[in-house]
Motif scaffolding. Structure first.
Motif, PDB file in Angstrom:
ATOM      1  N   HIS A 216       0.859  -1.119   0.292  1.00 16.47           N
ATOM      2  CA  HIS A 216       0.195   0.052   0.292  1.00 16.47           C
ATOM      3  C   HIS A 216       1.272   1.170  -0.315  1.00 16.47           C
ATOM      4  CE1 HIS A 216      -2.836  -2.789   3.001  1.00 16.47           C
ATOM      5  NE2 HIS A 216      -2.231  -2.828   1.389  1.00 16.47           N
ATOM      6  N   SER A 217       1.597   1.457  -1.172  1.00 14.19           N
ATOM      7  CA  SER A 217       2.478   2.688  -0.731  1.00 14.19           C
ATOM      8  C   SER A 217       2.514   2.977  -2.100  1.00 14.19           C
ATOM      9  CB  SER A 217       4.343   2.306  -0.652  1.00 14.19           C
ATOM     10  OG  SER A 217       4.835   1.488   0.365  1.00 14.19           O
ATOM     11  N   ASP A 218       2.454   4.616  -2.520  1.00 12.37           N
ATOM     12  CA  ASP A 218       2.734   5.290  -3.661  1.00 12.37           C
ATOM     13  C   ASP A 218       3.942   5.271  -4.499  1.00 12.37           C
ATOM     14  OD1 ASP A 218       3.820   7.370  -2.893  1.00 12.37           O
ATOM     15  OD2 ASP A 218       2.420   8.363  -1.698  1.00 12.37           O
ATOM     16  N   ALA A 219       3.853   5.631  -5.827  1.00 14.31           N
ATOM     17  CA  ALA A 219       5.550   5.118  -6.512  1.00 14.31           C
ATOM     18  C   ALA A 219       6.340   6.263  -6.057  1.00 14.31           C
ATOM     19  CB  ALA A 219       4.645   5.908  -7.892  1.00 14.31           C
TER      20      ALA A 219
ATOM     21  N   LEU B 116      -1.662   3.212  -4.865  1.00 16.11           N
ATOM     22  CA  LEU B 116      -1.347   2.437  -3.989  1.00 16.11           C
ATOM     23  C   LEU B 116      -0.830   1.477  -5.093  1.00 16.11           C
ATOM     24  CD1 LEU B 116      -2.621   3.578  -0.264  1.00 16.11           C
ATOM     25  CD2 LEU B 116      -1.043   5.037  -1.891  1.00 16.11           C
ATOM     26  N   TYR B 117       0.021   0.692  -4.269  1.00 17.78           N
ATOM     27  CA  TYR B 117       0.588  -1.053  -5.018  1.00 17.78           C
ATOM     28  C   TYR B 117       0.894  -1.501  -3.600  1.00 17.78           C
ATOM     29  CZ  TYR B 117       0.957   2.147  -8.994  1.00 17.78           C
ATOM     30  OH  TYR B 117       0.989   3.115  -9.888  1.00 17.78           O
ATOM     31  N   GLU B 118       0.272  -2.936  -4.083  1.00 22.16           N
ATOM     32  CA  GLU B 118       0.206  -4.077  -3.413  1.00 22.16           C
ATOM     33  C   GLU B 118       0.777  -5.199  -3.959  1.00 22.16           C
ATOM     34  OE1 GLU B 118      -2.939  -5.276  -1.158  1.00 22.16           O
ATOM     35  OE2 GLU B 118      -4.619  -4.935  -2.957  1.00 22.16           O
ATOM     36  N   ARG B 119       1.194  -6.468  -3.739  1.00 26.10           N
ATOM     37  CA  ARG B 119       1.967  -7.262  -4.654  1.00 26.10           C
ATOM     38  C   ARG B 119       0.781  -8.659  -4.438  1.00 26.10           C
ATOM     39  NH1 ARG B 119       7.474  -9.405  -4.168  1.00 26.10           N
ATOM     40  NH2 ARG B 119       6.783 -10.718  -6.087  1.00 26.10           N
ATOM     41  N   ARG B 120      -0.206  -8.589  -3.412  1.00 26.27           N
ATOM     42  CA  ARG B 120      -1.622  -9.422  -3.588  1.00 26.27           C
ATOM     43  C   ARG B 120      -2.423  -9.367  -4.463  1.00 26.27           C
ATOM     44  NH1 ARG B 120      -4.433  -9.871   2.312  1.00 26.27           N
ATOM     45  NH2 ARG B 120      -6.564 -11.290   0.889  1.00 26.27           N
ATOM     46  N   VAL B 121      -2.430 -10.202  -5.305  1.00 22.65           N
ATOM     47  CA  VAL B 121      -3.394 -10.063  -6.803  1.00 22.65           C
ATOM     48  C   VAL B 121      -3.897 -11.395  -6.795  1.00 22.65           C
ATOM     49  CG1 VAL B 121      -1.755  -8.371  -7.945  1.00 22.65           C
ATOM     50  CG2 VAL B 121      -1.169 -10.787  -8.214  1.00 22.65           C
ATOM     51  N   GLY B 122      -4.643 -11.147  -7.293  1.00 29.00           N
ATOM     52  CA  GLY B 122      -5.264 -13.073  -7.860  1.00 29.00           C
ATOM     53  C   GLY B 122      -6.916 -12.801  -6.811  1.00 29.00           C
ATOM     54  N   ASP B 123      -6.393 -12.395  -5.486  1.00 28.94           N
ATOM     55  CA  ASP B 123      -7.800 -12.328  -4.263  1.00 28.94           C
ATOM     56  C   ASP B 123      -8.485 -11.237  -4.837  1.00 28.94           C
ATOM     57  OD1 ASP B 123      -5.884 -11.276  -3.588  1.00 28.94           O
ATOM     58  OD2 ASP B 123      -6.256 -12.095  -0.953  1.00 28.94           O
ATOM     59  N   ASN B 124      -9.761 -11.392  -4.452  1.00 30.38           N
ATOM     60  CA  ASN B 124     -10.212 -10.517  -4.293  1.00 30.38           C
ATOM     61  C   ASN B 124     -10.755  -9.467  -2.936  1.00 30.38           C
ATOM     62  OD1 ASN B 124     -12.308 -11.939  -4.386  1.00 30.38           O
ATOM     63  ND2 ASN B 124     -14.242 -11.668  -5.046  1.00 30.38           N
TER      64      ASN B 124
END
Lengths: 146, 146
Positions: A42-45, A88-96
């Motif tokens: 949950h960090s921004d660029a 914001l970006y995060e690595r958790r993908v694929g689960d909603n």
DNA sequence: ACGTTATTCGTAATCACTCAAAACACCCGA
DNA sequence: TCGGGTGTTTTGAGTGATTACGAATAACGT
């Protein structure tokens, strides 16, 4: 030397493999982004870039935007955009999973599917729309701020 | 004269009253914003301004932003910010309805509480957060775009 | 009508991000 | 080993939406 590499970047190989299997080249900037988002989701660029430059001093902010956009498009990152805040970006993908944002300090935390069943997704088509995704953001106060 | 006023602005008095009871002065710009959002909800500041200048040629874009911010803070408007789009405003406030956005054309429609009970709001506090609002955005394709 | 106060104007600045072009790096085959 | 070609990063400028601010102006209570 192997010791050093393993000690500093335990997941670097996994990250590299993920990049390769997404058809992307393994570069220092991309590894830095993945590594940092592991420790601080949950960090921004701008924040990611600020931390990345200690390891990769030549990395520009624009390149970081570029990296994050590419990784998001490749499905390695998820991008969220709470109101009134930068992306914001995060690595958790694929689960909603969803997110809860603190009104006071802006802190973001993950929230797993809150109701027992599928999260708030109405399978019915409202107003003629064919809905495919439901995006939920909860607002409130975090433990520190209340 | 009364006829003309009534015919062109049937709800102007109500809008003026709403402004006054919110402790705000009744100005042409604010009335224009309220009037236009009655007919075209989910509009952004630039769109509202573009339509407003035909009635109020001196109204600047910055003033429109100002007006919309004030009215939002006063609780007369609700501001929504779908990802990758400018902020949109609407007059429906007080009920917690949600929105569906068309991925193709960006059109926005209201969605009333989709599950039978309270809309997706988890009364439990996830991760120490005291949640007060759940904000839901559905994504899909509108009738025209599919 | 008058003065106080809120609102608007106009310009400038900011913030987050995008775009374009040039420089660079790395893998492949010759 | 040497070039090409593709993909990545850099650099620098540019965009769109929004905010800031001081001066001018307009609404409202009296």
């Amino acid at each position: 030397m192997d010791d050093l590499a393993v000690r500093t970047e335990p997941a670097a190989d996994a990250d590299a493999a993920a990049l390769r299997s997404a058809g992307l080249k393994v570069t220092r900037g991309r590894l830095a982004a993945l590594r940092l988002l592991q420790r601080m989701p949950h960090s921004d660029a701008e924040t990611i870039h600020r931390h990345a430059v200690t390891d990769e001093p030549t990395l520009s902010v624009q390149s970081m935007h570029n990296v994050l956009t590419d990784l998001t498009r490749a499905g390695l990152l998820r991008r969220i955009e709470p109101e009134r805040s930068a992306a914001l970006y995060e690595r958790r993908v694929g689960d909603n999973h969803h997110h809860v944002v603190c009104r006071a300090c802006g802190k973001v935390a993950d929230v797993d599917c809150v109701v027992g069943h599928a999260p708030c997704l109405a399978p019915s088509d409202a107003g003629g729309f064919a809905i495919d995704t439901a995006e939920v953001v909860f607002w409130g106060l975090c433990a520190d701020c209340r």
